[in-house]
Write a protein that holds these residues in place. Structure first.
Motif, PDB file in Angstrom:
ATOM      1  N   LEU A 181       0.847  -1.183   0.000  1.00 25.81           N
ATOM      2  CA  LEU A 181       0.000   0.000   0.000  1.00 25.81           C
ATOM      3  C   LEU A 181       0.888   1.240   0.000  1.00 25.81           C
ATOM      4  O   LEU A 181       1.590   1.506   0.976  1.00 25.81           O
ATOM      5  CB  LEU A 181      -0.924   0.016   1.223  1.00 25.81           C
ATOM      6  N   LEU A 182       0.881   1.956  -1.116  1.00 30.06           N
ATOM      7  CA  LEU A 182       1.529   3.267  -1.167  1.00 30.06           C
ATOM      8  C   LEU A 182       0.469   4.296  -0.831  1.00 30.06           C
ATOM      9  O   LEU A 182      -0.553   4.399  -1.533  1.00 30.06           O
ATOM     10  CB  LEU A 182       2.087   3.547  -2.564  1.00 30.06           C
ATOM     11  N   ALA A 183       0.660   5.047   0.242  1.00 24.97           N
ATOM     12  CA  ALA A 183      -0.410   5.913   0.707  1.00 24.97           C
ATOM     13  C   ALA A 183       0.126   7.126   1.451  1.00 24.97           C
ATOM     14  O   ALA A 183       1.234   7.113   1.987  1.00 24.97           O
ATOM     15  CB  ALA A 183      -1.359   5.124   1.615  1.00 24.97           C
ATOM     16  N   ARG A 184      -0.707   8.157   1.477  1.00 18.60           N
ATOM     17  CA  ARG A 184      -0.411   9.312   2.316  1.00 18.60           C
ATOM     18  C   ARG A 184      -0.627   8.928   3.777  1.00 18.60           C
ATOM     19  O   ARG A 184      -1.571   8.197   4.103  1.00 18.60           O
ATOM     20  CB  ARG A 184      -1.322  10.482   1.960  1.00 18.60           C
TER      21      ARG A 184
ATOM     22  N   ASP B 223       5.076  11.640  -4.679  1.00 19.72           N
ATOM     23  CA  ASP B 223       5.209  12.080  -6.071  1.00 19.72           C
ATOM     24  C   ASP B 223       4.349  11.233  -6.998  1.00 19.72           C
ATOM     25  O   ASP B 223       3.658  11.759  -7.881  1.00 19.72           O
ATOM     26  CB  ASP B 223       6.674  12.010  -6.513  1.00 19.72           C
ATOM     27  N   TYR B 224       4.368   9.946  -6.803  1.00 17.96           N
ATOM     28  CA  TYR B 224       3.582   9.075  -7.671  1.00 17.96           C
ATOM     29  C   TYR B 224       2.091   9.290  -7.444  1.00 17.96           C
ATOM     30  O   TYR B 224       1.312   9.379  -8.409  1.00 17.96           O
ATOM     31  CB  TYR B 224       3.954   7.621  -7.430  1.00 17.96           C
ATOM     32  N   LEU B 225       1.672   9.394  -6.204  1.00 15.42           N
ATOM     33  CA  LEU B 225       0.248   9.588  -5.924  1.00 15.42           C
ATOM     34  C   LEU B 225      -0.264  10.876  -6.549  1.00 15.42           C
ATOM     35  O   LEU B 225      -1.404  10.937  -7.022  1.00 15.42           O
ATOM     36  CB  LEU B 225       0.013   9.591  -4.412  1.00 15.42           C
ATOM     37  N   ALA B 226       0.564  11.897  -6.585  1.00 10.32           N
ATOM     38  CA  ALA B 226       0.146  13.160  -7.199  1.00 10.32           C
ATOM     39  C   ALA B 226      -0.098  12.987  -8.694  1.00 10.32           C
ATOM     40  O   ALA B 226      -1.025  13.578  -9.264  1.00 10.32           O
ATOM     41  CB  ALA B 226       1.199  14.231  -6.952  1.00 10.32           C
ATOM     42  N   THR B 227       0.720  12.134  -9.336  1.00  7.99           N
ATOM     43  CA  THR B 227       0.562  11.960 -10.784  1.00  7.99           C
ATOM     44  C   THR B 227      -0.701  11.192 -11.139  1.00  7.99           C
ATOM     45  O   THR B 227      -1.215  11.342 -12.259  1.00  7.99           O
ATOM     46  CB  THR B 227       1.774  11.215 -11.386  1.00  7.99           C
ATOM     47  N   ILE B 228      -1.231  10.396 -10.228  1.00  6.27           N
ATOM     48  CA  ILE B 228      -2.435   9.616 -10.527  1.00  6.27           C
ATOM     49  C   ILE B 228      -3.657  10.169  -9.791  1.00  6.27           C
ATOM     50  O   ILE B 228      -4.728   9.552  -9.846  1.00  6.27           O
ATOM     51  CB  ILE B 228      -2.233   8.126 -10.185  1.00  6.27           C
ATOM     52  N   ASP B 229      -3.490  11.304  -9.118  1.00  4.14           N
ATOM     53  CA  ASP B 229      -4.597  11.955  -8.413  1.00  4.14           C
ATOM     54  C   ASP B 229      -5.277  10.998  -7.438  1.00  4.14           C
ATOM     55  O   ASP B 229      -6.488  10.792  -7.465  1.00  4.14           O
ATOM     56  CB  ASP B 229      -5.614  12.502  -9.421  1.00  4.14           C
ATOM     57  N   ALA B 230      -4.470  10.383  -6.591  1.00  3.19           N
ATOM     58  CA  ALA B 230      -4.987   9.439  -5.607  1.00  3.19           C
ATOM     59  C   ALA B 230      -4.291   9.669  -4.272  1.00  3.19           C
ATOM     60  O   ALA B 230      -3.198  10.253  -4.214  1.00  3.19           O
ATOM     61  CB  ALA B 230      -4.787   8.003  -6.063  1.00  3.19           C
TER      62      ALA B 230
ATOM     63  N   ILE C 215      -0.980  -2.274  -4.449  1.00  5.96           N
ATOM     64  CA  ILE C 215      -0.250  -2.980  -5.495  1.00  5.96           C
ATOM     65  C   ILE C 215      -0.171  -4.462  -5.146  1.00  5.96           C
ATOM     66  O   ILE C 215       0.146  -4.829  -4.017  1.00  5.96           O
ATOM     67  CB  ILE C 215       1.168  -2.405  -5.654  1.00  5.96           C
ATOM     68  N   ARG C 216      -0.453  -5.315  -6.111  1.00  4.49           N
ATOM     69  CA  ARG C 216      -0.451  -6.752  -5.909  1.00  4.49           C
ATOM     70  C   ARG C 216       0.969  -7.303  -5.881  1.00  4.49           C
ATOM     71  O   ARG C 216       1.919  -6.633  -6.311  1.00  4.49           O
ATOM     72  CB  ARG C 216      -1.247  -7.434  -7.030  1.00  4.49           C
ATOM     73  N   PRO C 217       1.145  -8.531  -5.436  1.00  2.00           N
ATOM     74  CA  PRO C 217       2.486  -9.125  -5.425  1.00  2.00           C
ATOM     75  C   PRO C 217       3.124  -9.276  -6.799  1.00  2.00           C
ATOM     76  O   PRO C 217       4.339  -9.400  -6.896  1.00  2.00           O
ATOM     77  CB  PRO C 217       2.259 -10.499  -4.771  1.00  2.00           C
ATOM     78  N   ASP C 218       2.307  -9.255  -7.872  1.00  5.98           N
ATOM     79  CA  ASP C 218       2.860  -9.376  -9.230  1.00  5.98           C
ATOM     80  C   ASP C 218       3.075  -8.017  -9.882  1.00  5.98           C
ATOM     81  O   ASP C 218       3.249  -7.931 -11.096  1.00  5.98           O
ATOM     82  CB  ASP C 218       1.972 -10.260 -10.108  1.00  5.98           C
ATOM     83  N   HIS C 219       3.029  -6.953  -9.069  1.00  3.67           N
ATOM     84  CA  HIS C 219       3.375  -5.591  -9.483  1.00  3.67           C
ATOM     85  C   HIS C 219       2.276  -4.873 -10.246  1.00  3.67           C
ATOM     86  O   HIS C 219       2.505  -3.777 -10.776  1.00  3.67           O
ATOM     87  CB  HIS C 219       4.674  -5.561 -10.306  1.00  3.67           C
ATOM     88  N   TYR C 220       1.087  -5.440 -10.314  1.00  2.00           N
ATOM     89  CA  TYR C 220      -0.043  -4.769 -10.939  1.00  2.00           C
ATOM     90  C   TYR C 220      -0.890  -4.070  -9.878  1.00  2.00           C
ATOM     91  O   TYR C 220      -0.954  -4.513  -8.723  1.00  2.00           O
ATOM     92  CB  TYR C 220      -0.884  -5.758 -11.753  1.00  2.00           C
ATOM     93  N   ILE C 221      -1.545  -3.009 -10.287  1.00  5.55           N
ATOM     94  CA  ILE C 221      -2.354  -2.227  -9.352  1.00  5.55           C
ATOM     95  C   ILE C 221      -3.661  -2.965  -9.068  1.00  5.55           C
ATOM     96  O   ILE C 221      -4.394  -3.345  -9.990  1.00  5.55           O
ATOM     97  CB  ILE C 221      -2.634  -0.828  -9.926  1.00  5.55           C
ATOM     98  N   PHE C 222      -3.920  -3.185  -7.781  1.00  3.89           N
ATOM     99  CA  PHE C 222      -5.190  -3.779  -7.360  1.00  3.89           C
ATOM    100  C   PHE C 222      -6.293  -2.732  -7.374  1.00  3.89           C
ATOM    101  O   PHE C 222      -7.437  -3.031  -7.717  1.00  3.89           O
ATOM    102  CB  PHE C 222      -5.030  -4.384  -5.963  1.00  3.89           C
ATOM    103  N   GLY C 223      -5.963  -1.510  -6.982  1.00  5.40           N
ATOM    104  CA  GLY C 223      -6.936  -0.437  -6.997  1.00  5.40           C
ATOM    105  C   GLY C 223      -6.370   0.824  -6.372  1.00  5.40           C
ATOM    106  O   GLY C 223      -5.308   0.809  -5.743  1.00  5.40           O
ATOM    107  N   THR C 224      -7.100   1.921  -6.540  1.00  3.01           N
ATOM    108  CA  THR C 224      -6.690   3.211  -5.980  1.00  3.01           C
ATOM    109  C   THR C 224      -7.818   3.789  -5.143  1.00  3.01           C
ATOM    110  O   THR C 224      -8.976   3.373  -5.252  1.00  3.01           O
ATOM    111  CB  THR C 224      -6.325   4.202  -7.093  1.00  3.01           C
ATOM    112  N   ALA C 225      -7.469   4.749  -4.299  1.00  8.03           N
ATOM    113  CA  ALA C 225      -8.465   5.396  -3.440  1.00  8.03           C
ATOM    114  C   ALA C 225      -8.073   6.853  -3.221  1.00  8.03           C
ATOM    115  O   ALA C 225      -6.894   7.183  -3.146  1.00  8.03           O
ATOM    116  CB  ALA C 225      -8.573   4.677  -2.099  1.00  8.03           C
ATOM    117  N   ARG C 226      -9.092   7.698  -3.091  1.00  6.29           N
ATOM    118  CA  ARG C 226      -8.850   9.121  -2.827  1.00  6.29           C
ATOM    119  C   ARG C 226      -9.185   9.492  -1.394  1.00  6.29           C
ATOM    120  O   ARG C 226      -8.777  10.552  -0.920  1.00  6.29           O
ATOM    121  CB  ARG C 226      -9.678   9.982  -3.776  1.00  6.29           C
TER     122      ARG C 226
END
Length: 488
Positions: free
Chosen positions: A415-418, A447-454, A459-470
């Motif tokens: 979880l990458l999060a503020r 920096d990354y969260l700012a670029t995706i407005d989230a 992120i899943r174990p296979d490096h794909y995004i499971f989902g985002t939240a604001r």
């Protein structure tokens, strides 16, 4: 009983075994050949695939052997450029270059070396699988040891990474669907001598209707030519050394290079109808075959290994139900189909043999030259969720201490999060994070969260995004959809 039996110790099977072992699973890795294939095969590997190998513990050993893949050019019969495809030489979002040249035996050596030194992998090389049967509790493989003795192997699941003529695919009753006509090409690998003439940089597609050619700058002094067979060409004679040298005479004299390998291949576009039946699964060429024009065949197989490894691990340890394994084909069959379609689109440009249609192609592209860019399809195709980033690749940033993200949290949800969002979630969300072994990272996330407005991205174990939240409430809802057994 083993947790997983992996049949086939090529790059896909060896990667899958190493990924499973890193998650604490007991694996038996079986291959009929005692030694890895020593000659060149795949020559291109992308940044996502290297990121998977990083997680599998093999990228450091392979890294010194990688070469820079700078570009691909498409030329008409007169040498005019029809299409340019420059490739960046700096690391991309994965922490690795997007395109790299490599020698497949170097990759196989790195994967086998790791598999041979860890306690969780039983490496059985020179063993032949002669029978496959499954029941409610597991899979039984009948195998023949190098001395001819028969020995059963019992595992909870078995994965066939056993190539285009897969025995496991037959065992699960899968049929193969052809997505485009097959074409036969000569593949000739040569090693340049020190006084050889200068040759082009990168890859050149010679789109000559009289005889399409591909030239590939491989690692070191290795070079590859691919030559399309025309009607009337005899495959049995086409790969004879004297014929190969005659075909390559516009570039090299026979004494300019050592001919290491020459073989006629059929470039197939194939996908299997089923990738799973109960406790049997398939991956890599057993599940799909891609023409080489994108350099994605091996990369697609490594994506299979990454997707399947964490799902198998979760099911085996009881964290998820076996239904999670059904998402493997649902996500990756549409994904690899996109790559196959793009490879066929590019292949149609290269393989055009009708002179009139080739003139129209050339005039169109010369009037408005194309610059190609890599495709990055979502998992699941049309079945993907409403979140536009779900099912797309997440980046791999460096954390404050310089560590790459995947090294800090290998094979786990991240979880990458503020910090403020993390601090205000529902207590039940934290319980789910604990059950799912989610790693929370606030360092290097802003920096990354700012670029995706989230405010958060899971992120899943296979490096794909499971989902985002604001918001915290949206993160609570997203967390509840993590596929844990007994959830909901």
């Amino acid at each position: 009983m083993y947790d997983v039996a992996v049949i086939g110790c090529g790059p896909v099977g060896a990667t899958l075994a190493n990924l499973l072992e890193r998650q604490g699973r007991r694996v038996v890795l079986v291959d009929q050949f005692a030694e890895a294939y020593p000659l060149p095969r795949a020559t291109h590997i992308d940044g996502e695939a290297l990121r998977i190998l990083q997680t599998a513990g093999a990228a450091d050993a392979l890294s010194p052997h990688l070469g820079i893949y700078r570009r691909m050019r498409f030329e008409d019969a007169d040498g005019a450029m029809l299409i340019d495809w420059p490739r960046p030489v700096e690391p991309g979002i994965h922490g690795w270059r997007d395109s790299n040249r490599f020698h497949q035996p170097d990759l196989e050596a790195a994967l086998r070396a790791r598999a041979a030194t860890v306690a969780g992998i039983d490496l059985r090389l020179g063993w032949t699988v002669t029978g496959i049967a499954q029941d409610d509790d597991g899979v039984t493989l009948t195998t023949s040891a190098p001395d001819g003795a028969l020995a059963p192997i019992r595992a909870r699941y078995a994965v066939g990474c056993d190539g285009a003529r897969s025995r496991v695919r037959q065992a699960i009753g899968a049929e193969t669907r052809t997505l485009a006509p097959s074409e036969r090409w000569l593949v000739a690998d040569l090693i340049l001598r020190p006084d050889a003439p200068d040759l082009p940089e990168g890859t050149v597609q010679y789109c000559d209707p009289a005889r399409p050619f591909t030239y590939i700058e491989a690692v070191g002094r290795r070079r590859r030519w691919e030559v399309m067979l025309l009607p009337g060409d005899d495959p049995a004679d086409f790969a004879r050394p004297e014929n190969v040298h005659a075909l390559l005479g516009r570039w090299l004299a026979p004494d300019d290079a050592e001919l290491e390998r020459a073989v006629v291949y059929t470039f197939n576009s194939v996908i299997a109808s089923r990738w799973r039946s109960g406790r049997l699964l398939i991956a890599g060429d057993a599940a799909h075959q891609t023409p080489p024009f994108l350099g994605q065949g091996l990369c697609a197989g490594l994506r299979d290994a990454a997707n399947l490894s964490w799902k198998l691990a979760w099911v085996i340890e009881g964290r998820a139900t076996p239904a999670l394994l059904d998402t493997y084909q649902a996500e990756l069959a549409p994904h690899v189909t996109h790559y196959i379609a793009e490879a066929n689109r590019i292949g149609a440009i290269i393989q055009e043999r009708d002179p009139d249609r080739a003139r129209v192609r050339d005039a169109t592209l010369l009037a408005q030259p194309q610059v190609l860019v890599p495709i990055r399809p979502r998992l699941g195709g049309d079945a993907a969720t409403a979140d536009p980033l779900a099912g797309t690749l997440a980046p791999q940033p460096r954390l404050g201490d310089g560590t790459l993200l995947d090294d800090a949290a290998p094979l786990r949800f991240v979880l990458l999060a503020r910090p403020d969002i993390v601090d205000t979630v529902d207590p039940a969300t934290r319980v789910i994070w604990s059950r799912a072994d989610v790693v929370i990272v606030t360092d290097a996330a802003h920096d990354y969260l700012a670029t995706i407005d989230a405010a958060a991205v899971l992120i899943r174990p296979d490096h794909y995004i499971f989902g985002t939240a604001r918001t915290a409430e949206a993160l609570d809802a997203l967390t509840r959809t993590i596929p844990l057994a007994g959830a909901g």
